[in-house]
Scaffold this motif. Sequence first.
Motif, PDB file in Angstrom:
ATOM      1  N   GLY A 118      75.961  47.485  43.139  1.00 45.97           N
ATOM      2  CA  GLY A 118      75.476  46.659  44.242  1.00 45.97           C
ATOM      3  C   GLY A 118      76.025  45.242  44.169  1.00 45.97           C
ATOM      4  N   SER A 119      76.260  44.642  45.323  1.00 44.83           N
ATOM      5  CA  SER A 119      76.639  43.214  45.370  1.00 44.83           C
ATOM      6  C   SER A 119      76.120  42.605  46.664  1.00 44.83           C
ATOM      7  N   PHE A 120      75.892  41.292  46.612  1.00 42.38           N
ATOM      8  CA  PHE A 120      75.342  40.611  47.780  1.00 42.38           C
ATOM      9  C   PHE A 120      76.395  40.467  48.876  1.00 42.38           C
ATOM     10  N   GLN A 121      76.053  41.005  50.053  1.00 43.80           N
ATOM     11  CA  GLN A 121      76.896  40.785  51.225  1.00 43.80           C
ATOM     12  C   GLN A 121      76.367  39.536  51.932  1.00 43.80           C
ATOM     13  N   ASP A 122      75.041  39.501  52.084  1.00 41.03           N
ATOM     14  CA  ASP A 122      74.377  38.286  52.554  1.00 41.03           C
ATOM     15  C   ASP A 122      72.994  38.254  51.899  1.00 41.03           C
ATOM     16  N   LYS A 127      75.615  45.428  49.461  1.00 44.63           N
ATOM     17  CA  LYS A 127      76.681  46.422  49.653  1.00 44.63           C
ATOM     18  C   LYS A 127      76.716  47.282  48.389  1.00 44.63           C
ATOM     19  N   VAL A 128      76.863  48.584  48.543  1.00 44.26           N
ATOM     20  CA  VAL A 128      76.911  49.451  47.359  1.00 44.26           C
ATOM     21  C   VAL A 128      78.190  50.275  47.347  1.00 44.26           C
ATOM     22  N   GLU A 129      78.975  50.104  46.269  1.00 44.97           N
ATOM     23  CA  GLU A 129      80.138  50.974  46.035  1.00 44.97           C
ATOM     24  C   GLU A 129      79.580  52.191  45.328  1.00 44.97           C
ATOM     25  N   LEU A 130      79.575  53.319  46.019  1.00 46.87           N
ATOM     26  CA  LEU A 130      78.913  54.501  45.459  1.00 46.87           C
ATOM     27  C   LEU A 130      79.716  55.103  44.306  1.00 46.87           C
ATOM     28  N   ASN A 131      79.017  55.589  43.291  1.00 49.27           N
ATOM     29  CA  ASN A 131      79.698  56.195  42.138  1.00 49.27           C
ATOM     30  C   ASN A 131      80.546  57.392  42.560  1.00 49.27           C
ATOM     31  N   ASP A 132      80.079  58.105  43.588  1.00 46.51           N
ATOM     32  CA  ASP A 132      80.799  59.299  44.041  1.00 46.51           C
ATOM     33  C   ASP A 132      81.881  58.971  45.063  1.00 46.51           C
ATOM     34  N   GLY A 133      82.163  57.708  45.242  1.00 48.16           N
ATOM     35  CA  GLY A 133      83.166  57.300  46.227  1.00 48.16           C
ATOM     36  C   GLY A 133      82.491  56.849  47.512  1.00 48.16           C
ATOM     37  N   GLY A 134      83.170  56.013  48.236  1.00 54.30           N
ATOM     38  CA  GLY A 134      82.613  55.517  49.497  1.00 54.30           C
ATOM     39  C   GLY A 134      81.690  54.341  49.272  1.00 54.30           C
ATOM     40  N   THR A 136      78.059  52.113  50.921  1.00 52.83           N
ATOM     41  CA  THR A 136      76.930  52.049  51.836  1.00 52.83           C
ATOM     42  C   THR A 136      76.350  50.646  51.748  1.00 52.83           C
ATOM     43  N   SER A 137      75.339  50.390  52.542  1.00 53.51           N
ATOM     44  CA  SER A 137      74.669  49.106  52.377  1.00 53.51           C
ATOM     45  C   SER A 137      73.180  49.314  52.597  1.00 53.51           C
ATOM     46  N   VAL A 138      72.409  48.441  52.017  1.00 57.24           N
ATOM     47  CA  VAL A 138      70.963  48.562  52.139  1.00 57.24           C
ATOM     48  C   VAL A 138      70.387  47.161  52.332  1.00 57.24           C
ATOM     49  N   THR A 139      69.432  47.043  53.244  1.00 53.56           N
ATOM     50  CA  THR A 139      68.845  45.724  53.478  1.00 53.56           C
ATOM     51  C   THR A 139      67.411  45.710  52.988  1.00 53.56           C
ATOM     52  N   PRO A 280      73.418  37.318  29.576  1.00 57.68           N
ATOM     53  CA  PRO A 280      73.051  37.895  30.866  1.00 57.68           C
ATOM     54  C   PRO A 280      74.268  38.471  31.568  1.00 57.68           C
ATOM     55  N   TYR A 281      74.038  39.538  32.303  1.00 59.51           N
ATOM     56  CA  TYR A 281      75.138  40.192  33.004  1.00 59.51           C
ATOM     57  C   TYR A 281      74.929  40.088  34.515  1.00 59.51           C
ATOM     58  N   THR A 282      75.812  39.331  35.167  1.00 56.80           N
ATOM     59  CA  THR A 282      75.720  39.221  36.627  1.00 56.80           C
ATOM     60  C   THR A 282      77.105  39.398  37.252  1.00 56.80           C
ATOM     61  N   GLY A 283      78.032  39.932  36.461  1.00 57.29           N
ATOM     62  CA  GLY A 283      79.417  40.113  36.920  1.00 57.29           C
ATOM     63  C   GLY A 283      79.482  40.999  38.157  1.00 57.29           C
ATOM     64  N   GLY A 284      80.287  40.605  39.124  1.00 63.23           N
ATOM     65  CA  GLY A 284      80.531  41.439  40.307  1.00 63.23           C
ATOM     66  C   GLY A 284      79.370  41.510  41.278  1.00 63.23           C
ATOM     67  N   LEU A 285      78.337  40.713  41.016  1.00 64.74           N
ATOM     68  CA  LEU A 285      77.129  40.781  41.845  1.00 64.74           C
ATOM     69  C   LEU A 285      77.285  39.983  43.141  1.00 64.74           C
ATOM     70  N   GLY A 286      78.296  39.120  43.159  1.00 66.58           N
ATOM     71  CA  GLY A 286      78.549  38.324  44.363  1.00 66.58           C
ATOM     72  C   GLY A 286      77.520  37.233  44.571  1.00 66.58           C
ATOM     73  N   LEU A 287      77.011  36.663  43.475  1.00 66.68           N
ATOM     74  CA  LEU A 287      76.022  35.582  43.612  1.00 66.68           C
ATOM     75  C   LEU A 287      76.620  34.427  44.415  1.00 66.68           C
ATOM     76  N   GLU A 288      77.940  34.254  44.241  1.00 65.02           N
ATOM     77  CA  GLU A 288      78.609  33.134  44.938  1.00 65.02           C
ATOM     78  C   GLU A 288      78.554  33.328  46.460  1.00 65.02           C
ATOM     79  N   ASN A 289      78.462  34.592  46.901  1.00 63.60           N
ATOM     80  CA  ASN A 289      78.423  34.840  48.354  1.00 63.60           C
ATOM     81  C   ASN A 289      77.174  34.256  49.008  1.00 63.60           C
ATOM     82  N   ILE A 290      76.122  34.061  48.194  1.00 59.77           N
ATOM     83  CA  ILE A 290      74.884  33.541  48.768  1.00 59.77           C
ATOM     84  C   ILE A 290      74.505  32.197  48.126  1.00 59.77           C
ATOM     85  N   GLY A 291      75.407  31.655  47.329  1.00 61.37           N
ATOM     86  CA  GLY A 291      75.189  30.318  46.751  1.00 61.37           C
ATOM     87  C   GLY A 291      74.156  30.279  45.631  1.00 61.37           C
ATOM     88  N   LEU A 292      74.000  31.396  44.913  1.00 56.92           N
ATOM     89  CA  LEU A 292      73.049  31.383  43.786  1.00 56.92           C
ATOM     90  C   LEU A 292      73.769  30.990  42.502  1.00 56.92           C
TER      91      LEU A 292
END
Length: 471
Positions: A118-122, A127-134, A136-139, A280-292
């Motif tokens: 999962g990573s922050f889109q907004d 946004k979720v990069e699925l393990n099985d490919g493809g 999705t997103s969840v709000t 702490p592990y926050t790699g790839g989470l996209g915190l920068e996309n929401i200014g955290l």
Amino acid sequence: ASQSEEKDLVIIGGGVAGYVAAIKAGQEGMKVACIEKRGTLGGTCLNVGCIPSKSLLNNSHLYHQILHDTKHRGIEVGDVKLNLQQLMKAKETSVNGLTKGVEFLLKKNGVEYIKGTGSFQDEHTIKVELNDGGETSVTGKNILIATGSEVTPFPGLTIDEQTVISSTGAIALEKVPEKLVVIGGGIIGLEMASVWSRLGSKVTVVEYLDQIGGPGMDTEVAKGIQKILKKQGITFKTGTKVLSGEKTGDEVKVQTEAAKGGKEETLDADVVLVAIGRRPYTGGLGLENIGLEVDERGRVIIDSEYRTKIPHIRCVGDATFGPMLAHKAEEEAVAVVEYIKKGYGHVNYGCIPSVMYTFPEVAWVGQSEQDLKKADIPYRVGTFPFSANSRAKTNLDTEGFVKILADPETDRLLGIHIIGPNAGEMIAEGTLALEYGASSEDIARTCHAHPTLSEAFKEAAMATHAKAIHF
Ligand code: FAD
Ligand code: NAI
């Protein structure tokens, strides 16, 4: 990409923090999604931490005891052999049973389990990069960051999990190393040193500080357990800094220096364990996309209700402040859901127990003597050795002691420290007493069954407020 209905709570990370929050929120009738990339639930703790390490600690202790501690008990054993593959299989059985159990619990509580990264889109969309490919997103109306922690690497020593290992490699070695050097004498270092030393490795632990046990361990206790572990065959180099390591073929050379400068030494090893802490592990989470932002140690910055500066985004567990412990993550997970649902929650950070699962175990809760001295808080000490406890004597396991620290005026408990068989179970009583604001006299006047190890706790309390009977 598909999109499911909006959730009340979207949780990123299915470790102890994440899955407990998911279950609790499900129980509270919330619509919940939990995103986990590992492929199994339970995070570090169930997959590569608490659970597999305790399986190896338990079974390596049994093996070591059968080899070295049966004859004088009147048990003569024949040929004892180590089957490392089976030892690892037993570990996997425990891990698989528990991770599948968590998956069942999520289902039972109506949680949508999404396998992916999962990573922050907004601020409301993950946004979720699925393990099985493809993808999705969840709000979510609320988002919980529960992405945990990772090993702190040692500069210049690349972890390959074969020769240079982290705890993850240390719970999965395919053969017993002849010489194991452990960098860092904290809890991971000492638990893993115990496992491999019992299975036959010559283990050297290098610790920068003058005391082992990592942050929080009472100095007297740290000295006590070091003596015991040394007797078990582990070599300690305290007050010693690892400068660098060099891998040549199947060997590693570890350069050390006295922490205060001066004496240098080279240690040869066929396996080196890096155990200098976790971050702490926050790699790839996209915190920068929401200014955290994170602090200088990588921890997600939160307030006392676990809110980031974007109030509907919260964080609990290893990814934020506080001790990196599974039960701390679990307490926070329940509290954060209560804050979201009801507006109030509670974790008593002064009352979180720590347990090191060596033999004997080390356990503590509350403040250490050095904490109290540093804060200029007066205290009274009462101790009771297991060598004077009838059950410990019956079991021929008499190493260690219980030490209680209490306020000299009010007698209220300030800290409880135990080295001893079953200390990890016994500390629950101390934790309850501390949580309820008990005095040492309260414990001393509570009837404890005989013969049990917990009588040592009662007697230490007696020694704190008056005198022990049996010592
Ligand atoms: P984690 O358990 O690390 O879980 C976070 C999860 O989030 C991971 O599964 C990760 O894959 C997932 N994740 C991360 N980013 C994303 C993303 N972007 N999208 C989807 N998923 C993501 N503690 C104890 O109390 N007792 C013990 O005996 C003990 N033993 C330990 C032994 C070892 C060897 C180690 C390493 C740790 C041990 N710990 C122990 C510490 C304990 O494991 C942690 O405190 C605990 O796991 C923290 O839980 P958490 O949920 O915050 O993080
Ligand atoms: P730690 O922080 O407990 O210990 C790391 C040790 O390494 C410290 O004592 C530090 O002084 C030492 N160190 C750092 N740099 C060094 C260097 N260059 N040379 C020599 N020594 C050096 O971290 P550890 O053991 O890696 O554990 C990480 C976390 O996992 C801990 O916070 C702990 O809470 C958790 N954990 C808990 C367990 C439990 O509850 N039983 C078991 C295992 C892990």
